[in-house]
Scaffold this motif. Structure first.
Motif, short mmCIF file in Angstrom:
data_model
loop_
_atom_site.label_atom_id
_atom_site.label_comp_id
_atom_site.label_asym_id
_atom_site.label_seq_id
_atom_site.Cartn_x
_atom_site.Cartn_y
_atom_site.Cartn_z
N UNK A 60 0.80 -1.30 -0.22
CA UNK A 60 -0.11 -0.04 0.08
C UNK A 60 0.89 1.24 0.19
N UNK A 61 0.24 2.36 -0.08
CA UNK A 61 1.04 3.67 0.08
C UNK A 61 1.41 3.84 1.63
N UNK A 62 2.49 4.72 1.39
CA UNK A 62 3.08 5.22 2.73
C UNK A 62 2.31 5.52 3.97
N UNK A 63 2.42 5.31 5.14
CA UNK A 63 1.56 5.71 6.06
C UNK A 63 1.58 7.33 6.31
N UNK A 64 0.26 7.84 6.24
CA UNK A 64 0.08 9.12 6.70
C UNK A 64 0.77 9.67 8.08
N UNK A 65 0.55 8.91 8.93
CA UNK A 65 1.12 9.29 10.40
C UNK A 65 2.27 8.69 10.82
N UNK B 235 16.02 -4.46 20.74
CA UNK B 235 14.63 -3.39 21.22
C UNK B 235 15.20 -2.38 20.67
N UNK B 236 15.48 -2.21 19.12
CA UNK B 236 15.71 -1.02 18.52
C UNK B 236 14.41 -0.44 18.39
N UNK B 237 13.95 0.95 18.36
CA UNK B 237 12.69 1.37 17.86
C UNK B 237 12.80 1.82 16.45
N UNK B 238 12.00 1.28 15.34
CA UNK B 238 11.98 1.53 14.28
C UNK B 238 10.43 2.25 13.82
N UNK B 239 10.89 2.97 12.49
CA UNK B 239 9.43 3.60 12.06
C UNK B 239 8.94 2.77 10.83
N UNK C 9 -1.24 -4.39 12.44
CA UNK C 9 -1.47 -2.94 12.67
C UNK C 9 -2.99 -2.86 12.71
N UNK C 10 -3.21 -2.00 13.55
CA UNK C 10 -4.88 -2.01 13.42
C UNK C 10 -5.54 -1.13 12.50
N UNK C 11 -4.95 -0.34 11.74
CA UNK C 11 -5.21 0.47 10.53
C UNK C 11 -4.60 0.06 9.11
N UNK C 12 -4.09 -1.22 9.47
CA UNK C 12 -3.52 -1.53 7.98
C UNK C 12 -4.51 -1.98 6.77
N UNK C 13 -5.90 -2.61 7.54
CA UNK C 13 -6.56 -3.02 6.26
C UNK C 13 -7.28 -1.67 5.51
N UNK D 170 -5.33 2.96 -0.36
CA UNK D 170 -4.37 2.79 -1.48
C UNK D 170 -4.77 2.27 -2.79
N UNK D 171 -5.79 0.92 -2.58
CA UNK D 171 -6.28 0.35 -3.70
C UNK D 171 -7.38 1.45 -4.57
N UNK D 172 -8.06 2.05 -3.71
CA UNK D 172 -8.99 2.84 -4.25
C UNK D 172 -8.60 4.08 -4.82
N UNK D 173 -7.34 4.56 -4.40
CA UNK D 173 -6.64 5.95 -4.95
C UNK D 173 -6.10 5.63 -6.39
N UNK D 174 -5.58 4.20 -6.35
CA UNK D 174 -4.98 3.73 -7.60
C UNK D 174 -6.06 3.62 -8.74
#
Length: 343
Positions: free
Chosen positions: A38-43, A62-66, A74-78, A84-88
């Motif tokens: 999908x597209x890159x996350x907005x937040x 325990x490295x913190x990654x973005x 991830x809750x917002x993944x679906x 992303x699909x709709x925009x394309x």
């Protein structure tokens, strides 16, 4: 809301009916690792990878990654994937259906006899499973479909015979479809009942047995909603009796499952009809009064698509279109009991 819309079974049936009627070839594509495409996350979203992943990436523990894209879990993944699909598809010229946001339509330049634009392609999706239907002789549709195939990584890409949401869909040579759930029915497990327990027919079920009843009946109900409308009434009646069930109800559910398996080869047919014929939706309804243990009543509905000639009393084929049922309104008096609907 972080909820992502998903295609309904009603939409799928109408999609197949349109494709059969318009003589469209239908294909199914399954996107691999969809959320990561999908597209890159907005937040900004940060995470600490599990030790194995840190080791694989060469990072200290325990490295913190973005996260730059949505990942499974991830809750917002679906919803992020859906956007992303709709925009394309919107960029490609598709118009999202108002009644179901998981269906997109591609219009051509020609107009129909009703004055609307001609449909040359249609896509409906269920998370990472997509159904494609369109005119293979239309260069614009075939080009756009090829662009979609190149845009994402696909696992399976199938035509003519495939499984979608536990339902096998086969497109016939006349462009009609046959739907069955033979494999799905074989995977539904019976409720174990030993010899001594089976003799206690009037004994109340335990909480564990109630859970197993709900699980088995839920699986049968899904089958009834998809491809077995003739099994809806008995399934619905048994479901409504779970809370007050006895051991005899367990035996009844196991017998129902045996019958469902025996009849699993029976198919739902999506008829192609003549492309020159006008199609209309039809619904039949009937009711049984106070036919349940609590003296509530049942309303039966069956809906489908057929030709306009049925209004003149002509016998015509009907393509069934499952609709969501199981609705109950409880009222204080017996005479005012609400209706439970089955399809």
């Amino acid at each position: 809301s972080c909820m992502s819309p998903t295609m309904t079974r009603t939409t799928r049936q109408l999609f197949l009916q349109l494709c059969a009627w318009r003589r469209y070839h239908v294909e199914k594509g399954d996107v691999s690792s969809a959320f990561l495409q999908g597209d890159e996350l907005e937040d900004d979203v940060f995470t600490i990878p599990v030790p194995e992943l840190c080791e694989e990436l060469g990072l200290p523990k325990d490295t913190v990654c973005k996260l730059t894209k949505a990942a499974y879990g991830l809750v917002i993944a679906p919803l992020s994937w859906y956007k992303s699909v709709h925009n394309y598809l919107k960029e490609l010229g598709f118009v999202r259906c108002r009644s179901d946001p998981c269906l997109w339509i591609l219009f051509g330049s020609a107009t129909t006899t009703c004055g609307g634009k001609e449909i040359i392609g249609i896509i409906c999706g269920h998370i990472d499973d997509f159904l494609f239907g369109g005119d293979i002789n239309d260069k614009r549709w075939t080009t756009i479909k090829e662009n979609i195939k190149q845009r994402f990584w696909w696992g399976d890409w199938e035509a003519n015979d495939f499984v979608q949401c536990s339902t096998r869909i086969t497109q016939r040579l006349d462009f009609g479809f046959e739907l069955d759930q033979i494999e799905y029915c074989e995977e539904i497990n019976k409720i174990d009942l030993d010899k001594d327990r089976s003799k206690q027919k009037s004994s109340k079920t335990t909480e564990q047995e109630k859970t197993e009843l709900r699980g088995c009946l839920g699986a049968i109900s899904y089958k009834a909603q998809q491809t077995g409308p003739h099994e809806s009434a008995e399934t619905n009646l048994l479901l409504s009796n779970v809370n007050s069930s006895t051991v005899s109800d367990i035996a009844s559910v196991n017998k129902l499952l045996d019958r469902v398996r025996a009849e699993s080869a029976q198919k739902i047919i999506i008829h192609p009809f003549s492309s020159a014929t006008q199609l209309i939706p039809v619904t039949w309804t009937d009711a049984s009064h106070a036919n349940r243990p609590d003296l509530s009543s049942t309303e039966g509905l069956i809906s489908g698509m057929t030709t306009k000639e049925i209004l003149d009393g002509v016998e015509t084929p009907v393509s069934l279109v499952p609709v969501s049922y199981t609705h109950l309104r409880a009222h204080e008096t017996r005479e005012d009991r609400g209706w439970r609907r089955v399809g």
